[in-house]
Design a protein around this motif. Structure first.
Motif, PDB file in Angstrom:
ATOM      1  N   TYR A  31      40.047  43.303  40.502  1.00 19.48           N
ATOM      2  CA  TYR A  31      39.134  42.195  40.798  1.00 19.48           C
ATOM      3  C   TYR A  31      39.612  41.358  41.979  1.00 19.48           C
ATOM      4  O   TYR A  31      40.816  41.115  42.134  1.00 19.48           O
ATOM      5  CB  TYR A  31      39.007  41.275  39.582  1.00 19.48           C
ATOM      6  CG  TYR A  31      38.298  41.912  38.416  1.00 19.48           C
ATOM      7  CD1 TYR A  31      39.004  42.653  37.472  1.00 19.48           C
ATOM      8  CD2 TYR A  31      36.928  41.769  38.249  1.00 19.48           C
ATOM      9  CE1 TYR A  31      38.357  43.244  36.402  1.00 19.48           C
ATOM     10  CE2 TYR A  31      36.270  42.352  37.177  1.00 19.48           C
ATOM     11  CZ  TYR A  31      36.994  43.085  36.261  1.00 19.48           C
ATOM     12  OH  TYR A  31      36.346  43.666  35.200  1.00 19.48           O
ATOM     13  N   GLY A  32      38.623  40.893  42.743  1.00 18.20           N
ATOM     14  CA  GLY A  32      38.938  39.875  43.728  1.00 18.20           C
ATOM     15  C   GLY A  32      39.306  38.574  43.037  1.00 18.20           C
ATOM     16  O   GLY A  32      38.893  38.315  41.899  1.00 18.20           O
ATOM     17  N   SER A  51      40.549  40.216  48.243  1.00 18.15           N
ATOM     18  CA  SER A  51      39.995  41.382  47.567  1.00 18.15           C
ATOM     19  C   SER A  51      40.991  41.946  46.567  1.00 18.15           C
ATOM     20  O   SER A  51      42.162  41.573  46.554  1.00 18.15           O
ATOM     21  CB  SER A  51      39.616  42.451  48.594  1.00 18.15           C
ATOM     22  OG  SER A  51      40.756  42.855  49.317  1.00 18.15           O
ATOM     23  N   ALA A  52      40.515  42.884  45.765  1.00 18.18           N
ATOM     24  CA  ALA A  52      41.350  43.437  44.698  1.00 18.18           C
ATOM     25  C   ALA A  52      42.633  44.068  45.247  1.00 18.18           C
ATOM     26  O   ALA A  52      43.714  43.894  44.677  1.00 18.18           O
ATOM     27  CB  ALA A  52      40.548  44.467  43.913  1.00 18.18           C
ATOM     28  N   ILE A  56      41.505  42.334  52.203  1.00 20.90           N
ATOM     29  CA  ILE A  56      40.474  41.478  52.787  1.00 20.90           C
ATOM     30  C   ILE A  56      40.646  40.061  52.262  1.00 20.90           C
ATOM     31  O   ILE A  56      40.793  39.844  51.053  1.00 20.90           O
ATOM     32  CB  ILE A  56      39.062  41.981  52.424  1.00 20.90           C
ATOM     33  CG1 ILE A  56      38.869  43.431  52.871  1.00 20.90           C
ATOM     34  CG2 ILE A  56      38.000  41.079  53.071  1.00 20.90           C
ATOM     35  CD1 ILE A  56      37.588  44.054  52.367  1.00 20.90           C
ATOM     36  N   THR A  57      40.646  39.117  53.184  1.00 19.35           N
ATOM     37  CA  THR A  57      40.723  37.714  52.810  1.00 19.35           C
ATOM     38  C   THR A  57      39.659  36.919  53.566  1.00 19.35           C
ATOM     39  O   THR A  57      39.249  37.299  54.667  1.00 19.35           O
ATOM     40  CB  THR A  57      42.103  37.104  53.123  1.00 19.35           C
ATOM     41  OG1 THR A  57      42.383  37.282  54.528  1.00 19.35           O
ATOM     42  CG2 THR A  57      43.204  37.774  52.311  1.00 19.35           C
ATOM     43  N   VAL A 104      32.976  41.440  46.603  1.00 21.21           N
ATOM     44  CA  VAL A 104      34.402  41.348  46.262  1.00 21.21           C
ATOM     45  C   VAL A 104      35.088  40.148  46.880  1.00 21.21           C
ATOM     46  O   VAL A 104      36.133  39.721  46.385  1.00 21.21           O
ATOM     47  CB  VAL A 104      35.141  42.637  46.648  1.00 21.21           C
ATOM     48  CG1 VAL A 104      34.626  43.805  45.822  1.00 21.21           C
ATOM     49  CG2 VAL A 104      35.013  42.919  48.134  1.00 21.21           C
ATOM     50  N   THR A 105      34.543  39.622  47.954  1.00 22.97           N
ATOM     51  CA  THR A 105      35.128  38.429  48.559  1.00 22.97           C
ATOM     52  C   THR A 105      34.070  37.337  48.653  1.00 22.97           C
ATOM     53  O   THR A 105      33.866  36.730  49.701  1.00 22.97           O
ATOM     54  CB  THR A 105      35.706  38.729  49.947  1.00 22.97           C
ATOM     55  OG1 THR A 105      34.705  39.365  50.744  1.00 22.97           O
ATOM     56  CG2 THR A 105      36.927  39.611  49.849  1.00 22.97           C
ATOM     57  N   SER A 106      33.436  37.100  47.545  1.00 22.29           N
ATOM     58  CA  SER A 106      32.360  36.112  47.510  1.00 22.29           C
ATOM     59  C   SER A 106      32.873  34.687  47.682  1.00 22.29           C
ATOM     60  O   SER A 106      33.966  34.340  47.212  1.00 22.29           O
ATOM     61  CB  SER A 106      31.613  36.213  46.176  1.00 22.29           C
ATOM     62  OG  SER A 106      30.629  35.199  46.083  1.00 22.29           O
TER      63      SER A 106
END
Length: 125
Positions: A31-32, A51-52, A56-57, A104-106
């Protein structure tokens, strides 16, 4: 799933703090994870998300270049390194898990399903 945030405190402007969020359960790495913050005068606002896999950030414009989100999936922990703090960063900081099926990066608060209890960060001028 339980999230336990820690690491808040009182710091002078220009100082640094590192927040931690420890998660229970076996699916942390799937999970993110994000950080939000809230003051009595404002709604809860997005700070950062990862991200998981940690590749990604995303950051709020107000913290970009000063804050760094990271994670250690072996320790089920997500971190928020906060540098160059200023009084406007004073807030209760919450960690949260991106719910299954969401981006995933909401940045959207409603895309998070589990929340930690919050840790107070106070920056004095």
């Amino acid at each position: 799933v339980q999230l336990q945030a820690s690491g808040g405190g009182l710091v002078q402007a220009g100082g640094s703090l590192r927040l931690s969020c420890a998660a229970s359960g076996r699916t942390f790495s799937s999970y993110g994870m994000g950080w939000f913050r809230q003051t009595p005068r404002k709604e809860r606002e997005f700070v950062a998300v990862i991200s998981a896999g940690g590749d990604i950030t995303r950051y709020a414009d107000s913290v970009k270049g000063r804050f760094t989100i990271s994670r250690d999936n072996a320790r089920n922990t997500v971190y928020l390194q906060m540098n160059s703090l200023n009084p406007e960063d004073t807030a209760v900081y919450y960690c949260a898990r991106v719910r299954y099926g969401a981006v995933v990066t909401s940045l959207v608060l409603s895309d998070y399903d589990y929340w930690g209890q919050g840790t107070q960060v106070t920056v004095s001028s």
